[in-house]
Design an enzyme around this catalytic site. Structure first.
Site, mmCIF file in Angstrom:
data_model
loop_
_atom_site.group_PDB
_atom_site.id
_atom_site.type_symbol
_atom_site.label_atom_id
_atom_site.label_comp_id
_atom_site.label_asym_id
_atom_site.label_seq_id
_atom_site.Cartn_x
_atom_site.Cartn_y
_atom_site.Cartn_z
ATOM 1 N N ASP A 13 1.008 -0.988 -0.663
ATOM 2 C CA ASP A 13 0.143 -0.181 -0.259
ATOM 3 C C ASP A 13 1.156 0.860 0.101
ATOM 4 O OD1 ASP A 13 -2.919 1.664 0.715
ATOM 5 O OD2 ASP A 13 -1.549 1.821 2.360
ATOM 6 N N GLY A 158 -4.903 4.380 -3.561
ATOM 7 C CA GLY A 158 -6.123 5.067 -3.898
ATOM 8 C C GLY A 158 -6.520 6.942 -4.975
ATOM 9 N N LYS A 185 -7.779 -3.025 -4.782
ATOM 10 C CA LYS A 185 -6.840 -3.719 -4.576
ATOM 11 C C LYS A 185 -6.821 -4.883 -4.186
ATOM 12 C CE LYS A 185 -5.507 0.844 -2.347
ATOM 13 N NZ LYS A 185 -5.120 1.280 -0.899
ATOM 14 N N ASP A 203 -1.031 -1.772 6.389
ATOM 15 C CA ASP A 203 -1.479 -0.789 7.950
ATOM 16 C C ASP A 203 -2.227 -1.370 8.390
ATOM 17 O OD1 ASP A 203 -4.008 -0.378 6.695
ATOM 18 O OD2 ASP A 203 -3.212 2.204 6.898
#
Length: 251
Positions: A13, A158, A185, A203
């Site tokens: 991410d 994003g 994702k 996370d």
């Protein structure tokens, strides 16, 4: 543990993982708001009820008494946050989400940054433009992963494509997918798994779907996060990227 020794495809991410996750406001674009202060105070009225990095960065721009705290707030995962108070509605969200609600946004904003649009009732007030900074240890960690047999480094975000391309160049990323919702994702992880053994690093909150689907899910900074511990195979108690090569060597 055995799978991790054979992982050859790492998916990160972006915000808070490859980057610091502390967004700094670098510019403002006014549409119907008369001042930057009006734009910030309106955004803060709903951002104060959100834990997203963008919302936290909005709150860093205001003093405690400078905004209306009485809105009933709803977080729209992957899109933004909404607040309602009587007949008034405030929305703070990314370009994709605001456009999906039927609002027309200016097309002439080309920026290497994250845009948070602020809408009050039927008016687009403007956008706050944020910049996220690459972690100081990102490049070194990525190179260490390559020496440990990782062939491909991918990043999912994003954020808009211009900001994603900036990070891709700075961190020497192989594959970048931008403007993704959490479920999108997940689809990118599934696609990669057709030809690779995939580790996902995130996370553990917005990335829980991808972490769960990965061959090896690694949650960074998971201290106190039940979602991270439940979603991931490995939970790292701090968010230092140095732990990633270490945990591969350990396995």
């Amino acid at each position: 543990i055995e799978k991790l020794t054979d992982v050859n495809y790492f998916v990160f991410d972006k915000t808070g993982t490859i980057t610091n996750g502390t967004l700094e406001a670098v510019d403002f674009h006014l549409v119907n708001a008369e001042t930057n202060e009006e734009l910030i105070k309106t955004a803060a009225s709903v951002a104060h009820g959100s834990l997203h990095p963008t919302s936290k960065s909005i709150m860093a721009l205001v003093n405690d008494e400078d905004y209306d705290k009485d809105f009933e707030i709803t977080e729209i995962v992957g899109n933004g946050v909404k607040g309602v108070k009587g007949n008034n509605e405030i929305i703070v969200g990314n370009s994709r989400y605001i456009k999906s609600l039927g609002f027309v946004l200016p097309e002439d904003i080309l920026t290497e940054g994250t845009l948070s649009w602020v809408v009050k009732n039927k008016d687009v007030l403007g956008a706050i433009i944020f910049r996220d900074i690459l972690r100081s240890d990102a490049n070194e960690t990525i190179e260490k992963l390559r020496t440990l047999g990782v062939n491909t480094i991918a990043v999912l975000t994003g954020d808009n494509n211009i900001e994603a391309q900036r990070v891709m160049a700075e961190a020497n990323i192989d594959v970048m997918h931008s403007e993704l919702l959490p479920e999108q994702k997940l689809e990118k992880v599934k696609e990669a798994q057709k030809n690779h053994l995939v580790a996902v690093v995130g996370d553990g909150i917005n990335d829980s779907l991808a972490l769960s689907e990965a061959d090896v899910g690694i949650a960074m900074g998971a201290m106190g996060s039940d979602t991270a511990i439940q979603s991931a195979d490995i939970s790292l108690m701090n968010n230092s990227l140095d732990n990633l090569p270490f945990v591969i060597e350990l396995s």
